[in-house]
Design a protein around this motif. Structure first.
Motif, PDB file in Angstrom:
ATOM      1  N   LYS A 121       0.847  -1.256  -0.199  1.00 30.22           N
ATOM      2  CA  LYS A 121       0.024   0.001  -0.089  1.00 30.22           C
ATOM      3  C   LYS A 121       0.805   1.401   0.082  1.00 30.22           C
ATOM      4  O   LYS A 121       2.009   1.364   0.739  1.00 30.22           O
ATOM      5  CB  LYS A 121      -0.859   0.099   1.392  1.00 30.22           C
ATOM      6  CG  LYS A 121      -1.821  -1.151   1.416  1.00 30.22           C
ATOM      7  CD  LYS A 121      -2.933  -0.664   2.431  1.00 30.22           C
ATOM      8  CE  LYS A 121      -4.054   0.391   2.333  1.00 30.22           C
ATOM      9  NZ  LYS A 121      -5.074   0.509   3.070  1.00 30.22           N
ATOM     10  N   SER A 125      -1.137   6.916   1.782  1.00 33.04           N
ATOM     11  CA  SER A 125      -2.431   6.539   2.119  1.00 33.04           C
ATOM     12  C   SER A 125      -2.742   6.830   3.874  1.00 33.04           C
ATOM     13  O   SER A 125      -3.768   6.598   4.209  1.00 33.04           O
ATOM     14  CB  SER A 125      -2.782   5.166   1.802  1.00 33.04           C
ATOM     15  OG  SER A 125      -2.159   4.175   2.438  1.00 33.04           O
ATOM     16  N   GLU A 183      -9.549  -3.832 -10.283  1.00 32.19           N
ATOM     17  CA  GLU A 183      -8.089  -3.299 -10.488  1.00 32.19           C
ATOM     18  C   GLU A 183      -7.231  -4.138  -9.461  1.00 32.19           C
ATOM     19  O   GLU A 183      -7.683  -4.593  -8.390  1.00 32.19           O
ATOM     20  CB  GLU A 183      -7.882  -1.796 -10.192  1.00 32.19           C
ATOM     21  CG  GLU A 183      -8.909  -0.852 -11.035  1.00 32.19           C
ATOM     22  CD  GLU A 183     -10.453  -0.830 -10.350  1.00 32.19           C
ATOM     23  OE1 GLU A 183     -10.891  -1.501  -9.451  1.00 32.19           O
ATOM     24  OE2 GLU A 183     -10.927   0.464 -10.741  1.00 32.19           O
ATOM     25  N   ASP A 184      -5.886  -3.896  -9.552  1.00 34.07           N
ATOM     26  CA  ASP A 184      -5.037  -4.617  -8.693  1.00 34.07           C
ATOM     27  C   ASP A 184      -5.316  -4.112  -7.189  1.00 34.07           C
ATOM     28  O   ASP A 184      -5.452  -2.763  -7.011  1.00 34.07           O
ATOM     29  CB  ASP A 184      -3.507  -4.300  -9.104  1.00 34.07           C
ATOM     30  CG  ASP A 184      -3.284  -5.153 -10.260  1.00 34.07           C
ATOM     31  OD1 ASP A 184      -4.026  -6.102 -10.561  1.00 34.07           O
ATOM     32  OD2 ASP A 184      -2.169  -5.064 -11.003  1.00 34.07           O
ATOM     33  N   ARG A 185      -4.916  -4.830  -6.256  1.00 37.95           N
ATOM     34  CA  ARG A 185      -5.068  -4.366  -4.875  1.00 37.95           C
ATOM     35  C   ARG A 185      -4.181  -2.998  -4.628  1.00 37.95           C
ATOM     36  O   ARG A 185      -4.886  -2.220  -3.834  1.00 37.95           O
ATOM     37  CB  ARG A 185      -4.613  -5.495  -3.805  1.00 37.95           C
ATOM     38  CG  ARG A 185      -5.685  -6.385  -3.783  1.00 37.95           C
ATOM     39  CD  ARG A 185      -5.026  -7.474  -2.728  1.00 37.95           C
ATOM     40  NE  ARG A 185      -5.910  -8.569  -2.306  1.00 37.95           N
ATOM     41  CZ  ARG A 185      -6.122  -9.468  -3.280  1.00 37.95           C
ATOM     42  NH1 ARG A 185      -5.109  -9.915  -4.295  1.00 37.95           N
ATOM     43  NH2 ARG A 185      -6.901 -10.628  -2.852  1.00 37.95           N
ATOM     44  N   PHE A 187      -4.016  -0.336  -6.229  1.00 39.72           N
ATOM     45  CA  PHE A 187      -4.552   0.635  -6.802  1.00 39.72           C
ATOM     46  C   PHE A 187      -5.794   0.885  -5.919  1.00 39.72           C
ATOM     47  O   PHE A 187      -5.991   2.026  -5.683  1.00 39.72           O
ATOM     48  CB  PHE A 187      -5.028   0.480  -8.392  1.00 39.72           C
ATOM     49  CG  PHE A 187      -5.775   1.449  -8.832  1.00 39.72           C
ATOM     50  CD1 PHE A 187      -5.276   2.479  -9.403  1.00 39.72           C
ATOM     51  CD2 PHE A 187      -7.267   1.496  -8.909  1.00 39.72           C
ATOM     52  CE1 PHE A 187      -5.886   3.748 -10.112  1.00 39.72           C
ATOM     53  CE2 PHE A 187      -7.873   2.524  -9.550  1.00 39.72           C
ATOM     54  CZ  PHE A 187      -7.246   3.627 -10.178  1.00 39.72           C
ATOM     55  N   ARG A 188      -6.465  -0.236  -5.565  1.00 39.00           N
ATOM     56  CA  ARG A 188      -7.675  -0.174  -4.881  1.00 39.00           C
ATOM     57  C   ARG A 188      -7.614   0.260  -3.451  1.00 39.00           C
ATOM     58  O   ARG A 188      -8.659   0.699  -2.635  1.00 39.00           O
ATOM     59  CB  ARG A 188      -8.582  -1.344  -5.031  1.00 39.00           C
ATOM     60  CG  ARG A 188      -9.038  -1.699  -6.295  1.00 39.00           C
ATOM     61  CD  ARG A 188      -9.843  -2.762  -6.492  1.00 39.00           C
ATOM     62  NE  ARG A 188      -9.244  -4.259  -6.331  1.00 39.00           N
ATOM     63  CZ  ARG A 188      -9.136  -4.794  -5.325  1.00 39.00           C
ATOM     64  NH1 ARG A 188      -9.813  -4.461  -4.226  1.00 39.00           N
ATOM     65  NH2 ARG A 188      -8.719  -6.049  -5.180  1.00 39.00           N
ATOM     66  N   SER A 190      -4.812   2.266  -2.020  1.00 41.20           N
ATOM     67  CA  SER A 190      -3.710   3.229  -1.852  1.00 41.20           C
ATOM     68  C   SER A 190      -4.307   4.711  -2.037  1.00 41.20           C
ATOM     69  O   SER A 190      -3.643   5.552  -1.732  1.00 41.20           O
ATOM     70  CB  SER A 190      -2.633   2.906  -2.632  1.00 41.20           C
ATOM     71  OG  SER A 190      -1.829   1.742  -2.447  1.00 41.20           O
ATOM     72  N   PHE A 191      -5.523   4.958  -2.224  1.00 44.53           N
ATOM     73  CA  PHE A 191      -5.739   6.187  -1.958  1.00 44.53           C
ATOM     74  C   PHE A 191      -5.693   7.016  -0.913  1.00 44.53           C
ATOM     75  O   PHE A 191      -5.624   6.550   0.156  1.00 44.53           O
ATOM     76  CB  PHE A 191      -7.675   6.226  -2.314  1.00 44.53           C
ATOM     77  CG  PHE A 191      -8.021   5.989  -3.702  1.00 44.53           C
ATOM     78  CD1 PHE A 191      -7.847   6.653  -4.761  1.00 44.53           C
ATOM     79  CD2 PHE A 191      -8.195   4.550  -3.784  1.00 44.53           C
ATOM     80  CE1 PHE A 191      -8.294   6.183  -6.005  1.00 44.53           C
ATOM     81  CE2 PHE A 191      -8.672   3.957  -5.328  1.00 44.53           C
ATOM     82  CZ  PHE A 191      -8.620   4.993  -6.120  1.00 44.53           C
ATOM     83  N   PHE A 304     -13.411   3.889 -14.289  1.00 42.45           N
ATOM     84  CA  PHE A 304     -13.079   3.934 -13.056  1.00 42.45           C
ATOM     85  C   PHE A 304     -14.311   4.309 -12.182  1.00 42.45           C
ATOM     86  O   PHE A 304     -14.459   3.582 -11.163  1.00 42.45           O
ATOM     87  CB  PHE A 304     -11.782   4.712 -12.867  1.00 42.45           C
ATOM     88  CG  PHE A 304     -10.571   4.168 -13.637  1.00 42.45           C
ATOM     89  CD1 PHE A 304      -9.738   2.970 -13.207  1.00 42.45           C
ATOM     90  CD2 PHE A 304     -10.240   4.591 -14.622  1.00 42.45           C
ATOM     91  CE1 PHE A 304      -8.933   2.541 -13.763  1.00 42.45           C
ATOM     92  CE2 PHE A 304      -9.058   4.145 -15.334  1.00 42.45           C
ATOM     93  CZ  PHE A 304      -8.490   3.036 -14.934  1.00 42.45           C
TER      94      PHE A 304
END
Ligand code: MN
Length: 307
Positions: A121, A125, A183-185, A187-188, A190-191, A304
């Motif tokens: 991650k 984030s 999407e890959d973990r 990406f999903r 790390s916001f 997205f």
């Protein structure tokens, strides 16, 4: 010992068992005040020597250096780790709920950490207790995952499980927020704001038995998750061992150890609270993004936003 980071990356230490007050010991921490705020990593690496110094400083701190926790803006207890390593599906009950009828990935063959390995991650984030998570995609399900974070205390490379806990500086609560989808973990998950951590770092010497640890998560006061580390597939020692084989771990690095069953969606306006016995309470708010993804990036980003 309980270590806190607050305001402009200042460092605090709890005085004895007092749950309401900390002592500001920032002046005793080398590198404090510079940016990026990596002084906590150095502090963690030097904890065997510096810890007793800070504890004495905290005991002797005058009223001008004591602050009520409720008055402070708390930050994640390690604000700038070199990485956050995370375990996907480290509890069998969580795997089962994902693939069950009505589950997030109903009918799909969900595997465990032993199949997926580890993922990363983004350190950016991280937020602290009292922070707010903004949901990037208003139409998409975003879930809470209650977890316990391990903080690494010294450089670890190819460490065997039986030696691994000697590399752990301490523990903290952690919520691994996750957009569901294809999407890959990384990406999903790390916001900005997707990794609340805290409220503080509790050093390993204060944790009697990390193998039998209860923790629970509520949304607006309703219990969603109630887990125990007894049910981890890979326990903390094996996670540290695997992570140290994957990458060199440095002081301050964080390992998110996976979530038990009970994950569920959050909505703007929700208040999410994680309580870990002995580690304290980590609470964050949930809000919507200031603008839809397409408004910021353009119409090309619609897949997205609406996936
Ligand atoms: Mn997770």
């Amino acid at each position: 010992m309980r270590l806190w980071v607050f305001e402009e990356w200042r460092i605090g230490v709890s005085v004895g068992d007092d749950p309401e007050w900390l002592a500001d010991v920032t002046d005793m921490v080398p590198g404090a005040g510079s940016w990026p705020p990596v002084h906590m990593n150095a502090l963690v690496a030097d904890l065997p020597r510096l810890g007793p110094v800070l504890a004495r400083q905290a005991r002797e701190a005058g009223p001008d250096r004591r602050h009520r926790l409720a008055d402070l803006q708390l930050l994640p207890p390690v604000p700038w780790p070199s990485k956050i390593v995370a375990a996907p599906v480290n509890y069998r009950q969580h795997r089962d709920e994902l693939s069950a009828a009505g589950g997030v990935y109903a009918g799909q063959d969900i595997k465990t950490v032993m199949d997926y390995g580890l993922f990363l991650k983004a350190p950016s984030s991280l937020i602290g207790h009292g922070g707010t998570v903004q949901l990037p995609f208003g139409n998409r399900r975003t879930d809470h995952e209650a977890e316990i974070a391990v903080v690494i205390g010294r450089t670890a490379r190819n460490v065997r499980a039986e030696d691994a806990m000697a590399y752990v500086a301490g523990f903290s609560g952690l919520i691994d927020f996750t957009v569901r989808g294809s999407e890959d973990r990384p990406f999903r998950k790390s916001f900005d704001g997707f990794t609340p951590m805290g409220p503080c770092l509790v050093t390993a010497d204060e944790v009697a038995d990390p193998g039998h640890w209860r923790f629970s998560l509520t949304v607006n006061g309703a219990v969603r998750q109630d887990g125990s580390t007894e049910r981890m597939i890979l326990d903390f020692a094996h996670l540290v061992s695997l992570a140290s084989y994957h990458t060199t771990l440095y002081a301050g690095d964080i390992i998110a150890s996976g979530t038990p069953e009970g994950i569920g969606p959050v909505e703007p306006g929700d208040r999410v609270e994680l309580e870990v016995a002995g580690l304290g309470r980590l609470a964050v708010g949930v809000d919507s993004a200031p603008a839809p993804a397409t408004e910021i990036m353009g119409d090309w980003a619609a897949p997205f936003q609406n996936r």
